[in-house]
Design a protein around this motif. Structure first.
Motif, PDB file in Angstrom:
ATOM      1  N   SER A 200       2.954   8.966  12.054  1.00 37.44           N
ATOM      2  CA  SER A 200       1.699   9.619  12.611  1.00 37.44           C
ATOM      3  C   SER A 200       1.599  11.117  12.781  1.00 37.44           C
ATOM      4  O   SER A 200       2.695  11.981  12.948  1.00 37.44           O
ATOM      5  N   PHE A 201       0.453  11.630  12.527  1.00 37.90           N
ATOM      6  CA  PHE A 201       0.320  13.103  12.220  1.00 37.90           C
ATOM      7  C   PHE A 201      -0.664  13.836  13.213  1.00 37.90           C
ATOM      8  O   PHE A 201      -1.794  13.007  13.704  1.00 37.90           O
ATOM      9  N   VAL A 213      -6.707  17.420  13.543  1.00 35.21           N
ATOM     10  CA  VAL A 213      -5.982  15.894  12.867  1.00 35.21           C
ATOM     11  C   VAL A 213      -5.171  15.042  13.515  1.00 35.21           C
ATOM     12  O   VAL A 213      -4.497  15.645  14.233  1.00 35.21           O
ATOM     13  N   HIS A 214      -5.839  13.997  13.589  1.00 36.07           N
ATOM     14  CA  HIS A 214      -4.833  13.094  14.594  1.00 36.07           C
ATOM     15  C   HIS A 214      -4.920  11.501  13.988  1.00 36.07           C
ATOM     16  O   HIS A 214      -5.919  10.807  13.880  1.00 36.07           O
ATOM     17  N   THR A 215      -3.786  10.933  13.342  1.00 37.43           N
ATOM     18  CA  THR A 215      -3.733   9.764  12.986  1.00 37.43           C
ATOM     19  C   THR A 215      -2.680   8.928  13.612  1.00 37.43           C
ATOM     20  O   THR A 215      -1.732   9.445  14.149  1.00 37.43           O
ATOM     21  N   ILE A 216      -2.770   7.808  13.353  1.00 43.58           N
ATOM     22  CA  ILE A 216      -1.689   6.988  14.025  1.00 43.58           C
ATOM     23  C   ILE A 216      -1.198   6.101  12.654  1.00 43.58           C
ATOM     24  O   ILE A 216      -1.608   5.904  11.706  1.00 43.58           O
ATOM     25  N   ALA A 217       0.156   5.481  13.011  1.00 46.15           N
ATOM     26  CA  ALA A 217       0.566   4.996  11.784  1.00 46.15           C
ATOM     27  C   ALA A 217      -0.065   3.453  11.459  1.00 46.15           C
ATOM     28  O   ALA A 217      -0.667   2.745  12.402  1.00 46.15           O
ATOM     29  N   THR A 218      -0.521   3.357  10.252  1.00 45.94           N
ATOM     30  CA  THR A 218      -1.189   2.067  10.046  1.00 45.94           C
ATOM     31  C   THR A 218      -0.679   1.370   8.750  1.00 45.94           C
ATOM     32  O   THR A 218      -0.064   2.230   7.917  1.00 45.94           O
TER      33      THR A 218
END
Length: 494
Positions: A200-201, A213-218
Motif C-alpha cells: 500500500s502506498f 496518491v493512495h493505493t491499497i494492496a491488491t
C-alpha cells in the motif's frame, strides 16, 4: 635594422596534485547520487521495499527541500547497526563484488543514506520485532551525532530528511527557481504502486488532509492501474506477454499492459521494471514508439507498463550513480522480440475503434432554465476558465453553448419513441384534444399523409439516428451518422 630579441618563455611548474579532503569527496559524490528531492524519495522507497514492507507512506514539504518523510512497516533496523547506518559503503545487501552477479535487492552500494547526510539533516526512527520501544538517531556528514535515544515507535522505520541541499547554494537555488519536484514524486510513487501491488502506498503534502496518491494492496495489476491512473486509461489497455527460453538467446519473460488504438494522449507514459527495479531504457522506448507511430494518429502517444524478468547475471546494474539505467545481455534481441509482439498485438486490435457517447439531459423545457441549473462552483484557485464555443472540439453537456437543445425544441427522452417523428406529432395533438373528436377529422389525416409523402426518407433517417458531436461555431453543429459527419445549420432549424 636588427630584429629585436624575443625573451624566452619562463617555464612553469606543473600544478601539484593534492588529495581532496574526505568531506569534499563525500559531498561531490552525494551530489551525483541525490540529484533532486525525487532521487532521495526513490532511494528511501527502495530501502523500504527491501525491508519487506507492506505499507509505505511519504510526506513532502516544499517539493522535498524542507522535508521528506518516508515511513514503512518493514523489519526495522537493529540497534547495533545504527552507529554505522549512514557511513559510506555500509550495506546489508552484499559482502563481496561477486554478489552483484546474483543481486536481487534494490540497493547494494551503501551510498544513498550516506549521501543524504552530506546534503541534508537526517533523522531515523526504527523499531524491530520484539522490542518494547524504538530508537531515534540523527546523522550529519555520514556520522551519528549522539547516541540513539529510546522513543515510542510503530512497527518499521521512519526516515526524515530536512533542509535538503542546505550546504549546496547553487543546487538549492536552481531547484527553488525550477518547477516544484512534488509532481515528480507523485509520478514516481504512482509507478511503484502499479508494480508492487502487494504494498500500500500513500503520498501527500505536509499539512494536507488528503493524499494525492493512495493505493491499497491488491492482487490485480489492472485494478492498481485503474486506481492510480484512472478508468479512462485502464479500459483501453491490452495484456501482453512475451517470453523466450532458447539456449542460444537471452532467457527472459515479459508481461504488462499496452494501450490500444482507442487510447489518445499527447505524451507517452512508459513504466518499465526490470527484475522489479524501476529503470529507463531509451532503446526499448524508441522501438515501441516506432510501432505506435505507424498505427495511431500522430498526436497520440501510448501508455505502456512492462515488467521484464531476466537472470540476475544477465543484468548489469552498476553503470549509473542513481541505478536508473541498466545494461542487458543480448539487449538487441530482447528489444526486437518485444517490439515484434507489440506490433502484432496492436495491429490485431486496430480493426475497430470505440467512441464514447455523451448522454444529454433534455429534461429542462427552456435554455434559460438549464443554463441556471448548470452553473458550476468556482474552482479552488478562483480563476474561471473561459470557453470559446467555436474553438471547442467536444462540448460539455452541462455547458449551454454546447447544447443542441439550446437551438432546437426537443422532447425529453422519456416522451420520445423510436417510431416516426410524425407519430409524436400526432400524440401531442391528441393530448390537447379529445381523441373521440379528432379521430374522424379527415382534414388532419390528409395533412399528415401530405407531410409523409413530402418527407425525404434518407434525410429523415439521418436526423432520427444521428449522434450529436458538438458545436463547430455559433451557427453550425456537427452530427455523426454511421461513418459520415454532417454540418447542420442550427439557426435555420429554429
Amino acid at each position: 635594422m636588427e630584429d629585436e630579441a624575443i625573451p624566452a618563455p619562463i617555464p612553469k611548474e606543473p600544478p601539484k596534485i593534492l588529495r581532496l579532503e574526505e568531506c569534499v569527496v563525500n559531498r561531490i559524490a552525494a551530489g551525483e547520487v541525490i540529484q533532486r528531492p525525487v532521487s532521495a524519495v526513490k532511494e528511501l522507497i527502495e530501502n523500504s521495499l527491501d525491508a519487506d514492507s507492506t505499507s509505505i507512506s511519504v510526506v513532502v514539504k516544499d517539493g522535498g527541500l524542507k522535508l521528506i518523510q518516508v515511513s514503512d512497516d518493514g523489519h526495522g533496523i537493529c540497534y547495533e547497526d545504527l552507529p554505522i547506518l549512514c557511513e559510506r559503503h555500509t550495506t546489508s545487501k552484499l559482502s563481496k563484488f561477486e554478489d552483484l552477479q546474483s543481486i536481487r535487492s534494490m540497493g547494494f552500494r551503501g551510498e544513498a543514506l550516506a549521501s543524504m547526510t552530506y546534503v541534508g539533516h537526517v533523522t531515523v526512527t526504527t523499531i524491530t520485532m520484539g522490542q518494547l520501544h524504538g530508537y531515534r538517531a540523527t546523522y550529519r556528514d555520514g556520522l551519528m551525532v549522539d547516541e540513539p535515544k529510546a522513543c515510542a515507535a510503530v512497527k518499521g522505520t521512519q526516515i526524515m530528511i530536512e533542509n535538503l541541499f542546505y550546504n549546496m547554494a547553487a543546487r538549492r537555488k536552481t531547484l527553488q527557481n525550477s518547477a516544484d519536484d512534488y509532481p515528480k514524486i507523485v509520478d514516481l510513487i504512482s509507478r511503484f504502486a502499479i508494480h508492487h501491488t502487494h504494498v500500500s502506498f500513500s503520498c501527500r503534502k505536509h499539512g494536507a488532509g488528503r493524499a494525492d496518491v493512495h493505493t491499497i494492496a491488491t492482487s490485480s495489476r489492472l485494478d492498481a492501474i485503474r486506481s492510480v491512473y484512472g478508468v479512462s486509461i485502464a479500459r483501453n489497455l491490452m495484456n501482453i506477454e512475451v517470453s523466450d527460453t532458447g539456449p542460444l538467446n537471452s532467457v527472459f519473460k515479459m508481461d504488462g499492459f499496452i494501450s490500444n488504438s482507442n487510447y489518445i494522449a499527447k505524451k507517452i507514459t512508459m513504466v518499465l521494471f526490470i527484475n522489479d527495479r524501476l529503470v529507463d531504457c531509451g532503446a526499448l522506448k524508441r522501438a515501441i514508439e516506432i510501432v505506435y507511430t505507424a498505427t495511431l494518429p500522430k498526436a497520440s502517444k501510448p501508455f505502456i507498463y512492462m515488467s521484464i524478468i531476466l537472470p540476475p547475471e544477465h543484468v548489469d546494474l552498476n553503470i549509473h550513480p542513481t541505478k536508473r539505467e541498466v545494461s542487458l545481455l543480448n539487449q538487441e534481441f530482447v528489444i526486437e522480440k518485444i517490439q515484434s509482439v507489440v506490433g502484432s498485438k496492436l495491429r490485431s486490435s486496430n480493426e475497430s475503434r470505440t467512441f464514447q457517447e455523451k448522454t444529454m439531459d433534455f429534461s429542462s423545457s427552456s435554455p434559460t432554465a438549464t443554463s441556471k441549473d448548470s452553473i458550476k462552483e468556482p474552482s479552488p484557485s478562483g480563476i474561471k476558465s473561459q470557453k470559446v464555443p467555436h474553438k471547442m472540439v467536444r462540448t460539455d453537456t452541462l455547458d449551454p453553448s454546447g447544447r443542441l437543445h439550446a437551438y432546437m425544441q426537443m422532447k425529453p427522452p422519456g416522451n420520445s419513441e423510436r417510431g416516426s417523428c410524425l407519430s409524436s406529432v400526432r400524440s401531442s395533438i391528441r393530448q390537447r384534444r379529445n381523441p373521440s373528436e379528432t379521430a374522424d377529422l379527415t382534414s388532419i389525416q390528409e395533412l399528415v399523409n401530405e407531410i409523409d409523402n413530402d418527407c425525404h426518407p434518407g434525410l429523415l433517417d439521418i436526423v432520427r439516428n444521428s449522434t450529436y458531436t458538438g458545436m463547430v461555431d455559433e451557427i453550425f453543429a456537427l452530427l455523426q451518422h454511421n461513418t459520415h459527419l454532417y454540418l447542420v445549420n442550427v439557426i435555420n432549424l429554429r
